[in-house]
Design an enzyme around this catalytic site. Structure first.
Site, PDB file in Angstrom:
ATOM      1  CE  LYS A 139       6.916  -2.374 -10.539  1.00  0.00           C
ATOM      2  NZ  LYS A 139       6.001  -3.501 -10.866  1.00  0.00           N
ATOM      3  CB  VAL A 140      10.958   2.972  -5.710  1.00  0.00           C
ATOM      4  CG1 VAL A 140      10.912   3.483  -4.277  1.00  0.00           C
ATOM      5  CG2 VAL A 140      12.398   2.714  -6.153  1.00  0.00           C
TER       6      VAL A 140
END
Length: 358
Positions: A139-140
């Site tokens: 997750k970014v």
């Protein structure tokens, strides 16, 4: 039929927006996968803070980690990476059956890296190696630095869940970063078929903010309360269809590249005056994901009404957006504000989490 299974039959994946050792050790996650067709899991710092602060099943491992020369973040990872691995393993059959289109678990890089592209890339690669599961999504956040990191990570063959999107401008920027990453991977001789990505558009927080602005305006503006987020999601899906089923993606699709699915996030209704399934029932459509907190998942199972609704009322969605603009409500500016606030919330949750493992 279980409404959750009906949703799956419509081509939408339902993921659980939660993970803890209680869910793993007591078999609840396995049951949701087997009986409800849950196709994935999302996590974030707030979710892990709640799990670890609850204390159950973590005390012994945390005590052992405190005997090692590790910092608080390394201890945190020492607690949660095994949980993520176990969830990945439970979802591995789903991943295999779907040919890699479903069955993913998401793990977030530190929110402290949100404005550090190089740091995000390094953390993403490190976490991928540490978890060592094909069905992991890193997750970014969709910050400017995050967009650069997304392009680089995808270019290295890392599958990504882009988080903290709150506007159609975010949707466009994130899709462009994904496409650039796929082209990088292709040019480097990598396998574009091995990458999966979802773009997480947060919904309930949008209505919370926009409703406040509508309340201040009063009068006819009140008729638009509770409509901004669903309208935004429907317009985002139109963009998805045009981009990933159009000429711009044709060459990559021919090579087996996957479209970047839209994922509906922040789907627990915050206003008790609204339906508890406001961000579920109107947004069911193929090639999408809805990640649900436990209470919303239970509500869908109990009384959800399922239809292929996402492509409906596109004209009404555009009309709602036009009406908001006519009132002087800037949805792009609102998205930037919400992203800043959302990032601050995750930073706070992560800081509290590290206090637990210090």
């Amino acid at each position: 039929m279980n409404p959750l299974l009906q949703v799956r039959a419509r081509g939408q994946q339902v993921w659980l927006d939660n993970l803890s050792r209680t869910l793993l050790n007591e078999g609840q996650l396995a049951k949701m996968i087997a009986e409800d067709g849950v196709d994935g899991v999302t996590t974030n710092p707030a979710i892990f803070h709640k799990a670890i602060a609850g204390g159950r099943y973590y005390e012994d491992d945390l005590a052992a980690l405190r005997q090692q020369a590790l910092d608080a973040e390394a201890r945190y990872e020492g607690l949660v990476i095994p949980d993520v691995q176990r969830a990945c393993d439970l979802l591995r059959p789903t991943w295999e059956r779907s040919g890699g289109n479903a069955g993913y678990v998401s793990l977030e890089v530190s929110p402290a890296l949100a404005h550090d592209a190089a740091g995000t890339v390094a953390a993403g690669v490190r976490l991928k190696q540490a978890v060592a599961r094909d069905n992991l999504l890193i997750k970014v956040p969709a910050t400017p630095a995050g967009l650069d990191a997304i392009e680089q990570l995808v270019g290295r063959g890392v599958s990504v869940n882009v988080t903290l999107m709150f506007s159609l401008a975010h949707v466009d920027a994130v899709a462009d970063a994904y496409l650039r990453g796929l082209q990088r991977l292709r040019q480097a001789g990598g396998d574009v078929r091995a990458v999966m990505s979802v773009a997480s558009l947060f919904l309930s927080r949008v209505d919370t903010l926009i409703d406040k602005q509508l309340d201040e305006l009063g009068g006819d503006a009140l008729a638009l309360r509770g409509k901004a987020a669903v309208a935004m999601a429907k317009l985002a899906y139109q963009k998805y269809r045009e981009r990933f089923h159009g000429a711009a993606f044709a060459d990559l699709r021919a090579l087996g590249a996957r479209p970047q699915y839209m994922l509906w996030a922040s789907t627990g209704t915050k206003n008790p005056a609204y339906s508890d399934l406001l961000y579920v029932e109107p947004l069911i459509g193929a090639e999408t994901v809805n990640t649900l907190p436990d209470a919303t998942l239970a509500a869908l199972r109990d009384h959800g009404k399922v239809g292929a609704t996402l492509a409906d009322d596109a004209a009404a969605a555009r009309s709602a957006f036009d009406a908001l603009a006519a009132l002087g409500i800037d949805m792009t500016a609102a998205g930037e504000r919400l992203q800043r606030e959302g990032l601050a919330q995750f930073e706070d949750a992560f800081a509290q989490l590290l206090q637990l493992t210090a």
